[in-house]
Structures are given as structure tokens and as C-alpha cells.
Motif scaffolding. Structure first.
Motif, PDB file in Angstrom:
ATOM      1  N   TRP A  48      45.235 -18.668 115.732  1.00 24.78           N
ATOM      2  CA  TRP A  48      46.518 -18.499 115.058  1.00 24.78           C
ATOM      3  C   TRP A  48      46.839 -19.692 114.159  1.00 24.78           C
ATOM      4  O   TRP A  48      47.383 -19.523 113.070  1.00 24.78           O
ATOM      5  CB  TRP A  48      47.632 -18.259 116.074  1.00 24.78           C
ATOM      6  CG  TRP A  48      48.942 -18.046 115.383  1.00 24.78           C
ATOM      7  CD1 TRP A  48      50.013 -18.872 115.392  1.00 24.78           C
ATOM      8  CD2 TRP A  48      49.288 -16.945 114.537  1.00 24.78           C
ATOM      9  NE1 TRP A  48      51.017 -18.359 114.617  1.00 24.78           N
ATOM     10  CE2 TRP A  48      50.600 -17.168 114.064  1.00 24.78           C
ATOM     11  CE3 TRP A  48      48.612 -15.803 114.114  1.00 24.78           C
ATOM     12  CZ2 TRP A  48      51.248 -16.294 113.204  1.00 24.78           C
ATOM     13  CZ3 TRP A  48      49.270 -14.920 113.265  1.00 24.78           C
ATOM     14  CH2 TRP A  48      50.565 -15.174 112.818  1.00 24.78           C
ATOM     15  N   ASP A  49      46.490 -20.904 114.601  1.00 26.21           N
ATOM     16  CA  ASP A  49      46.720 -22.085 113.757  1.00 26.21           C
ATOM     17  C   ASP A  49      45.973 -21.943 112.430  1.00 26.21           C
ATOM     18  O   ASP A  49      46.490 -22.300 111.370  1.00 26.21           O
ATOM     19  CB  ASP A  49      46.248 -23.363 114.465  1.00 26.21           C
ATOM     20  CG  ASP A  49      47.079 -23.707 115.677  1.00 26.21           C
ATOM     21  OD1 ASP A  49      48.294 -23.402 115.700  1.00 26.21           O
ATOM     22  OD2 ASP A  49      46.504 -24.279 116.626  1.00 26.21           O
ATOM     23  N   ILE A  50      44.752 -21.438 112.502  1.00 29.31           N
ATOM     24  CA  ILE A  50      43.947 -21.256 111.278  1.00 29.31           C
ATOM     25  C   ILE A  50      44.600 -20.231 110.360  1.00 29.31           C
ATOM     26  O   ILE A  50      44.717 -20.446 109.149  1.00 29.31           O
ATOM     27  CB  ILE A  50      42.495 -20.862 111.632  1.00 29.31           C
ATOM     28  CG1 ILE A  50      41.802 -22.023 112.348  1.00 29.31           C
ATOM     29  CG2 ILE A  50      41.725 -20.461 110.373  1.00 29.31           C
ATOM     30  CD1 ILE A  50      40.422 -21.696 112.905  1.00 29.31           C
ATOM     31  N   VAL A  51      45.065 -19.125 110.927  1.00 26.90           N
ATOM     32  CA  VAL A  51      45.726 -18.089 110.129  1.00 26.90           C
ATOM     33  C   VAL A  51      47.021 -18.632 109.524  1.00 26.90           C
ATOM     34  O   VAL A  51      47.244 -18.544 108.314  1.00 26.90           O
ATOM     35  CB  VAL A  51      46.011 -16.829 110.988  1.00 26.90           C
ATOM     36  CG1 VAL A  51      46.929 -15.857 110.252  1.00 26.90           C
ATOM     37  CG2 VAL A  51      44.711 -16.147 111.383  1.00 26.90           C
ATOM     38  N   GLU A  52      47.857 -19.223 110.393  1.00 24.61           N
ATOM     39  CA  GLU A  52      49.198 -19.650 109.978  1.00 24.61           C
ATOM     40  C   GLU A  52      49.209 -20.893 109.087  1.00 24.61           C
ATOM     41  O   GLU A  52      49.933 -20.950 108.086  1.00 24.61           O
ATOM     42  CB  GLU A  52      50.035 -19.917 111.233  1.00 24.61           C
ATOM     43  CG  GLU A  52      51.437 -20.388 110.944  1.00 24.61           C
ATOM     44  CD  GLU A  52      52.197 -20.754 112.200  1.00 24.61           C
ATOM     45  OE1 GLU A  52      53.390 -20.437 112.265  1.00 24.61           O
ATOM     46  OE2 GLU A  52      51.599 -21.363 113.120  1.00 24.61           O
ATOM     47  N   LYS A  53      48.422 -21.901 109.449  1.00 27.93           N
ATOM     48  CA  LYS A  53      48.525 -23.203 108.787  1.00 27.93           C
ATOM     49  C   LYS A  53      47.469 -23.455 107.725  1.00 27.93           C
ATOM     50  O   LYS A  53      47.510 -24.483 107.049  1.00 27.93           O
ATOM     51  CB  LYS A  53      48.451 -24.317 109.835  1.00 27.93           C
ATOM     52  CG  LYS A  53      49.562 -24.248 110.864  1.00 27.93           C
ATOM     53  CD  LYS A  53      49.350 -25.277 111.940  1.00 27.93           C
ATOM     54  CE  LYS A  53      50.355 -25.143 113.066  1.00 27.93           C
ATOM     55  NZ  LYS A  53      50.027 -26.018 114.193  1.00 27.93           N
ATOM     56  N   ALA A  54      46.518 -22.554 107.577  1.00 27.80           N
ATOM     57  CA  ALA A  54      45.486 -22.750 106.560  1.00 27.80           C
ATOM     58  C   ALA A  54      45.370 -21.528 105.655  1.00 27.80           C
ATOM     59  O   ALA A  54      45.660 -21.599 104.462  1.00 27.80           O
ATOM     60  CB  ALA A  54      44.143 -23.073 107.221  1.00 27.80           C
ATOM     61  N   ILE A  55      44.972 -20.400 106.206  1.00 25.66           N
ATOM     62  CA  ILE A  55      44.736 -19.212 105.388  1.00 25.66           C
ATOM     63  C   ILE A  55      46.011 -18.728 104.715  1.00 25.66           C
ATOM     64  O   ILE A  55      46.038 -18.491 103.502  1.00 25.66           O
ATOM     65  CB  ILE A  55      44.067 -18.097 106.222  1.00 25.66           C
ATOM     66  CG1 ILE A  55      42.694 -18.570 106.709  1.00 25.66           C
ATOM     67  CG2 ILE A  55      43.936 -16.813 105.399  1.00 25.66           C
ATOM     68  CD1 ILE A  55      42.025 -17.681 107.725  1.00 25.66           C
ATOM     69  N   ALA A  56      47.100 -18.580 105.475  1.00 25.24           N
ATOM     70  CA  ALA A  56      48.371 -18.096 104.905  1.00 25.24           C
ATOM     71  C   ALA A  56      48.938 -19.067 103.871  1.00 25.24           C
ATOM     72  O   ALA A  56      49.703 -18.664 103.001  1.00 25.24           O
ATOM     73  CB  ALA A  56      49.392 -17.844 106.013  1.00 25.24           C
ATOM     74  N   GLU A  57      48.539 -20.321 103.955  1.00 26.84           N
ATOM     75  CA  GLU A  57      49.008 -21.333 103.006  1.00 26.84           C
ATOM     76  C   GLU A  57      48.083 -21.448 101.787  1.00 26.84           C
ATOM     77  O   GLU A  57      48.306 -22.279 100.913  1.00 26.84           O
ATOM     78  CB  GLU A  57      49.114 -22.702 103.695  1.00 26.84           C
ATOM     79  CG  GLU A  57      50.138 -22.736 104.822  1.00 26.84           C
ATOM     80  CD  GLU A  57      51.560 -22.557 104.329  1.00 26.84           C
ATOM     81  OE1 GLU A  57      51.898 -23.071 103.252  1.00 26.84           O
ATOM     82  OE2 GLU A  57      52.339 -21.876 105.030  1.00 26.84           O
ATOM     83  N   GLY A  58      47.023 -20.627 101.769  1.00 27.89           N
ATOM     84  CA  GLY A  58      46.101 -20.645 100.628  1.00 27.89           C
ATOM     85  C   GLY A  58      45.165 -21.832 100.608  1.00 27.89           C
ATOM     86  O   GLY A  58      44.594 -22.182  99.572  1.00 27.89           O
ATOM     87  N   GLU A  59      44.972 -22.480 101.758  1.00 26.08           N
ATOM     88  CA  GLU A  59      44.111 -23.659 101.830  1.00 26.08           C
ATOM     89  C   GLU A  59      42.632 -23.273 101.793  1.00 26.08           C
ATOM     90  O   GLU A  59      42.255 -22.187 102.243  1.00 26.08           O
ATOM     91  CB  GLU A  59      44.385 -24.415 103.139  1.00 26.08           C
ATOM     92  CG  GLU A  59      45.801 -24.896 103.304  1.00 26.08           C
ATOM     93  CD  GLU A  59      46.137 -26.125 102.489  1.00 26.08           C
ATOM     94  OE1 GLU A  59      45.211 -26.746 101.919  1.00 26.08           O
ATOM     95  OE2 GLU A  59      47.312 -26.481 102.442  1.00 26.08           O
ATOM     96  N   ASP A  60      41.798 -24.159 101.303  1.00 29.13           N
ATOM     97  CA  ASP A  60      40.353 -23.983 101.334  1.00 29.13           C
ATOM     98  C   ASP A  60      39.888 -24.484 102.706  1.00 29.13           C
ATOM     99  O   ASP A  60      39.872 -25.693 102.951  1.00 29.13           O
ATOM    100  CB  ASP A  60      39.697 -24.779 100.208  1.00 29.13           C
ATOM    101  CG  ASP A  60      38.181 -24.632 100.163  1.00 29.13           C
ATOM    102  OD1 ASP A  60      37.576 -24.142 101.156  1.00 29.13           O
ATOM    103  OD2 ASP A  60      37.584 -25.019  99.147  1.00 29.13           O
ATOM    104  N   ILE A  61      39.523 -23.563 103.583  1.00 28.62           N
ATOM    105  CA  ILE A  61      39.182 -23.958 104.950  1.00 28.62           C
ATOM    106  C   ILE A  61      37.885 -24.757 105.034  1.00 28.62           C
ATOM    107  O   ILE A  61      37.618 -25.384 106.043  1.00 28.62           O
ATOM    108  CB  ILE A  61      39.149 -22.760 105.922  1.00 28.62           C
ATOM    109  CG1 ILE A  61      38.013 -21.795 105.597  1.00 28.62           C
ATOM    110  CG2 ILE A  61      40.495 -22.056 105.963  1.00 28.62           C
ATOM    111  CD1 ILE A  61      37.779 -20.746 106.675  1.00 28.62           C
TER     112      ILE A  61
END
Length: 142
Positions: free
Chosen positions: A56-69
Motif C-alpha cells: 500500500w505504501d508503494i501504491v499510495e506514496k509512489a505510484i499515485a504520486e507519479g514517482e519513478d519507482i
């Protein structure tokens, strides 16, 4: 539930740990390889705290924010400080109590300085269910 200790439910755990300089993509790969929903993020130094990154952290704090993981560091989305225990003899009731008191669904388990794995609320529930009557319990429809 009596006579069941942390060591009884952590024994099958596969420690999922990433280095402090790992990317979010590295965290995701570690989760997929170990078939888990969370990983331990190592400390950056001895004075730092361990952290946890969940799916969920990855979804919420990276992907949903448009970050390059592949570039964003996992430590930047990790929850710190992590709630830990190093008492392998802890009764299952006290494991549940610690989770309840801390408001968490996962505890990182250490044996001294060695990360052993995580124990989750699901692990506790499965352990209790294993001790419960299996079929035809009161109030249960088949």
C-alpha cells in the motif's frame, strides 16, 4: 491459544529485508520474490531506525504520486520507527496485545541483532484458528 509462543508462528517466516539505499522498485521485487506484502528497510546507520514498506505504501506514496519507482528510494516512503520485538518466548496473547497497544498489524522480529521476519495479525489469527474447533462450531453455517 495458551502455550503458543512467538517462535511457534514466526518459524515459517521468510525474512524480507532491503538495504537502506534500495529503490521502491527493489522493494517491490523483494516482495514479489518472497510472496509477501511488506519488507524491512535496513537502517542507514547505527543511530537510524528500521522501517517498513508495504504494498500500500508503494501504491499510495509512489505510484499515485507519479514517482519513478526505479529512482525513488524506498526509505523515503518507509514508516519509521518500526515496532519490533526480540522476545521469541512471548506468548501469543502478548504478541496480539503489543500489536493492539502500538496500533500496528505487523511486528518486526529480531533475535538479538538478526532480523528473523515479521509476524502479522494474520499470523496470529491463523494460529488461533488452528487451535479452534474446525467444523460445526456454534453459530457457523455450513
Amino acid at each position: 491459544m495458551e502455550d503458543m509462543e512467538l517462535r511457534d508462528i514466526i518459524s515459517g517466516s521468510v525474512p524480507a529485508k532491503i538495504k537502506s539505499d534500495a529503490t521502491v522498485a527493489d522493494a517491490l521485487v523483494a516482495m514479489m520474490e518472497r510472496k509477501t506484502d511488506y519488507v524491512l528497510v535496513d537502517r542507514t546507520d547505527i543511530d537510524d531506525a528500521y522501517g517498513i514498506v508495504t504494498r500500500w505504501d508503494i501504491v499510495e506514496k509512489a505510484i499515485a504520486e507519479g514517482e519513478d519507482i526505479t529512482k525513488k528510494l524506498a526509505v523515503s516512503i518507509a514508516r519509521k520507527p518500526l515496532v519490533v520485538t526480540n522476545n521469541m518466548d512471548l506468548d501469543l496473547r502478548w504478541v496480539a496485545k503489543k500489536m493492539s497497544d502500538e496500533g500496528v498489524s505487523k511486528l518486526a522480529v529480531f533475535d538479538g541483532e538478526n532480523f528473523v521476519g515479521f509476524v502479522s495479525d494474520l499470523d496470529v489469527l491463523m494460529a488461533v484458528a488452528g487451535k479452534a474447533p474446525q467444523k460445526g462450531g456454534k453459530g457457523v453455517e455450513a
